[in-house]
Design an enzyme around this catalytic site. Structure first.
Site, PDB file in Angstrom:
ATOM      1  N   GLU A   3       9.192   2.984  -7.479  1.00 44.14           N
ATOM      2  CA  GLU A   3       9.767   1.643  -7.419  1.00 44.14           C
ATOM      3  C   GLU A   3       8.937   0.658  -8.235  1.00 44.14           C
ATOM      4  OE1 GLU A   3      11.476  -1.308  -3.870  1.00 44.14           O
ATOM      5  OE2 GLU A   3      10.044   0.269  -3.408  1.00 44.14           O
ATOM      6  N   LYS A  63      18.452  -3.525  -5.813  1.00 41.57           N
ATOM      7  CA  LYS A  63      18.227  -3.063  -4.446  1.00 41.57           C
ATOM      8  C   LYS A  63      19.060  -3.893  -3.472  1.00 41.57           C
ATOM      9  CE  LYS A  63      14.277  -1.713  -1.513  1.00 41.57           C
ATOM     10  NZ  LYS A  63      12.802  -1.713  -1.437  1.00 41.57           N
ATOM     11  N   CYS A 111      14.204   3.208  -1.823  1.00 41.01           N
ATOM     12  CA  CYS A 111      13.180   3.023  -0.797  1.00 41.01           C
ATOM     13  C   CYS A 111      13.766   2.660   0.563  1.00 41.01           C
ATOM     14  CB  CYS A 111      12.171   1.966  -1.259  1.00 41.01           C
ATOM     15  SG  CYS A 111      10.591   2.049  -0.354  1.00 41.01           S
ATOM     16  N   SER A 135     -25.673   2.034  10.979  1.00 42.91           N
ATOM     17  CA  SER A 135     -26.234   1.700  12.287  1.00 42.91           C
ATOM     18  C   SER A 135     -26.704   2.924  13.046  1.00 42.91           C
ATOM     19  CB  SER A 135     -25.171   0.989  13.127  1.00 42.91           C
ATOM     20  OG  SER A 135     -24.116   1.885  13.458  1.00 42.91           O
TER      21      SER A 135
END
Length: 769
Positions: free
Chosen positions: A100, A166, A227, A412
């Site tokens: 896309e 789209k 999509c 840490s």
């Protein structure tokens, strides 16, 4: 309907794939073709039935692409598009699709000149000789009648056949497409689009159709589904299939999320299982400079079965998946009666734009051997593998495009910073594997990042520990509250992965702040274990945490200089999604960083990842991190007190994961979450105990919500992420008392029976209400 075998073109992966063995789909390979997809071995050679050579259509080779495009990188995006077209052409493809908005990237910045440059790039694609004699489908934004659409441009022999906008836009979660685009609202309608002069000069066309239409060739019909449209209840492929469309294309920008891939693939398999057809799915790959990683995995399905698949995680900028299929298999699949009756009904036909070409060829002796039958299913990556490779690929893209020379992590000695460091080491492993397989782009990027001369260097980063030592830097920032165990774990980890490490004590900095405050105010704050109040205790902890952030950025800027190198380092954060959700971290402490690869991953999943990496990466030191009690080490350790994260929070990390999913994914507030948890936890906790846990969670979630506004940009991996940027658009100032809601919970809890099981293991107590 029974399953159908699916012919496709086998291939051997190229030597520059850059994939870990666990990343490559487990299809055995063949030497007939060089494709990114890997297919199952062919059955004994058989000539297909004569019907396959029907003059209306025979064998067709198609190509779908994953491209690592970058926002507004028009030079790079064009180069990758042209490379994909060239590869598709070399493999005999007659149809090529890409992801896309591949010209501008999936999230284009809407500068006015974005549209100008997109058309200029399209001119280069139209002029490309490799694109001749094939249908090429590319994506870009298009302005029509002063409205901006997300479009596919369908090209054949330097002519534009169709501009397909789209129709359904994603407008939730990570995607707010309505900020940029408008959906095409004219169902099965087209209009005239007047081409820019630069395009008309190449195509000889003045106008072309724009709208909801399909492309008809002399032997088949192609329809576009983009999509989000696949995920809608009335997906376009249903109507297109009933109107005779045989080939569907889906150009996507779908991001990686843990455990998401199966959903995507199942939807596409179902699309062609019921309707029949050939479905080409093309997905963006890589990080375009945002929180998301697009995980590629372009694939092809035929009649409900996956027949070709690319890698889910890869350092390749271009991957092309090809397959050769028999169109007659689609027609045979569609002969069942119910489907035929629906197709023959009173359907409004799609507008068809014509391409004067045939995409298929009759079968011949050379192509018979290329047809294979699919006999199984590809393997999905485990969530632990997704954590290992998704954020690692994201970090590589971020590093190579940021212009910096490496990463810096404050270690840490706990599991969160350990997970961050292990993901960086996973990135180094991917780089080393890709370099060993000859990936020139990876080698070039590695040389530039490490400061090697681009013209004269022969450096190839084939040893992950050696490469890690060049680009990864860590520091243990201890205080008098730190334990020797965490210090030693941090040191042992960096020795195992090869990182450059600094070990220091910062007590002088902490004491200076304490002294300054006492000098100015005349008051000396004390820790809780020394008789101080909760307010004093928190303030003294936060001093340490925020000083670590200052030191992290100091060292990130100057450590390369100390080592005689140029550039600066990106600081990585190590706060997990559950800590962000609960607000269990200091604002602007060492969780404040440039990017955070674990910021949307739960503690539960991180522990599973570390357990997996212990064996997969041959790092036995990771076992020590798994068995350690999570602690911030910000309070003094005494003979009867050691600070514990879960005790401080008043809830376990496992409970936090459950709270997070119910809050975000199931959209539950305090009362509905309480009623849900009484069914999940009722056998081990009383209703009152569950009520207190829920109220405690929502109180701390509410008072710490403001921290989400400054949350370090994190790799998006979880559907319950509280990231304030786009994904979790909620207020950051709540009434933390939740008066009405908490009263409702208390009243409900008081009326409910205790359903805990008896200590002797007997049946649940009988309900009394």
């Amino acid at each position: 309907m029974g399953a159908h075998s699916c012919p496709a073109l086998p291939y051997r992966p190229p030597t520059d794939l850059g994939l870990c063995p666990s990343l490559a789909p487990p299809f055995p390979t063949s030497s007939r073709s060089s494709s990114v997809a890997q297919l199952f071995p062919p059955r004994p050679r058989q000539r297909p039935p004569a019907a396959s050579a029907h003059p209306a259509g025979g064998l067709i080779t198609v190509a779908t692409c994953s491209l690592n495009q970058h926002a507004l990188d028009f030079d790079g995006n064009l180069d990758r598009i042209l490379r994909s077209i060239k590869i598709a052409k070399e493999r005999g493809a007659k149809l090529r699709i890409g992801p896309e908005l591949e010209i501008t990237q999936v999230r284009p910045s809407l500068f006015r000149d974005t549209h100008l440059h997109a058309w200029q790039v399209l001119v280069k694609i139209l002029e490309c000789d490799d694109g001749l004699d094939m249908i090429v489908d590319v994506g870009m934004p298009v302005v029509h009648k002063n409205v901006i659409y997300n479009c596919r441009i369908i090209i054949h022999n330097r002519k534009i056949l169709l501009i397909r906008p789209k129709m359904w836009l994603a407008n939730d979660g990570n995607y707010r497409e309505l900020r940029w685009f408008t959906p095409w609202m004219k169902h099965k309608q087209t209009e005239e689009f007047w081409l820019p002069k630069m395009i008309a000069d190449v195509t000889g066309q003045v106008t072309v159709p724009i709208g909801h239409a399909v492309v008809a060739t002399q032997d088949t019909c192609i329809g576009v589904e983009m999509c989000e449209e696949l995920f809608t209840p009335a997906a376009p492929h249903i109507e297109m299939a009933l109107d005779g469309v045989e080939i569907f294309t889906n150009s996507s920008g779908s991001h990686h999320e843990l455990r998401k891939l199966r959903t995507r693939i199942d939807l596409i398999k179902e699309a062609t299982l019921k309707s029949g057809g050939l479905y080409l799915y093309a997905n963006q790959q890589g990080c375009d400079g945002d929180r998301l990683y697009y995980d590629g995995c372009s694939f092809i399905t035929l009649n409900g079965q996956v027949i070709a698949q690319g890698s889910q995680f890869s350092l390749n900028d271009v991957e092309v998946v090809t397959a050769t299929v028999d169109l007659q298999r689609i027609r045979a699949h569609r002969t069942w009666s119910s489907r035929s009756m629906q197709a023959a009904g009173n359907q409004e036909a799609f507008v068809r734009t014509r391409a004067e070409t045939r995409l298929s060829t009759d079968q011949d002796e050379d192509l018979v051997d290329a047809i294979v039958d699919k006999e199984g299913e590809f393997r999905y990556n485990l969530p632990e593998e997704e954590i290992a490779y998704g954020p690692a690929c994201w970090l590589w893209d971020y590093l190579r495009r940021s212009g910096t020379s490496g990463y810096f992590v404050p270690l840490s000695g706990g599991i969160d910073s350990c997970a961050t460091a292990t993901i960086v080491f996973s990135m180094c492993r991917l780089v080393a594997k890709a370099a060993a397989e000859g990936n020139e782009q990876v080698i070039s990027d590695a040389r530039r990042i490490t400061g090697e001369d681009a013209e004269t260097s022969t450096y190839v980063p084939i040893d992950p520990r050696e490469f890690c030592g060049r680009i990864f830097h860590t520091c243990y920032m201890g205080t008098k509250n730190s334990s020797n165990e965490t210090r030693q774990r941090a040191k042992a980890l960096v020795e195992a992965i090869g990182a450059y490490h600094v070990d220091l004590n910062m007590d002088a900095c902490v004491d200076a702040i304490h002294t300054l405050f006492t000098l100015v105010t005349g008051k000396k704050p004390e820790y809780k274990v020394h008789g101080g109040s909760q307010t004093e205790n928190l303030a003294l902890q936060n001093i340490q945490a925020r000083l670590r952030m200052l030191l992290a950025y100091l060292f990130a800027q100057l450590v390369p200089w100390v080592r005689g190198k140029n550039g600066a380092l990106l600081v990585l954060g190590s706060a997990n999604v559950d800590e962000a959700l609960r607000g269990y971290y200091t604002k602007y402490d060492c969780s404040a960083a440039d990017v955070n690869p674990i910021g949307a991953i739960s503690k539960v999943d991180l522990k599973r990842f570390i357990a997996w990496a212990t064996k997969a990466f041959e790092l036995p030191i990771l076992d020590d991190f798994l068995n350690a009690t999570p602690t911030a080490e910000l309070e003094p350790i005494t003979g009867d007190y050691v600070q514990s994260d879960e005790v401080d929070m008043g809830m376990t990390y496992e409970e936090l994961s459950i709270f997070g999913r119910l809050r975000k994914q199931e959209k539950m507030g305090p009362y509905s979450m309480f009623t849900k948890l009484t069914t999940l936890w009722g056998s081990k906790l009383t209703p009152t105990e569950i009520a207190e846990k829920v109220k405690r969670f929502f109180f701390f979630y509410a008072i710490n919500r403001h921290k989400m506004t400054t949350l370090t940009p994190s790799y998006h991996a979880e559907a319950y992420s509280p990231d304030d940027n786009r994904f979790d658009m909620r207020p950051f100032l709540y009434n933390a008392k939740f008066g009405w809601q908490f009263r409702s919970i208390d009243a409900k809890a008081a009326a409910m029976p205790d359903r805990r099981r008896k200590e002797d293991g007997g049946e649940d107590e009988q309900k009394t209400a």
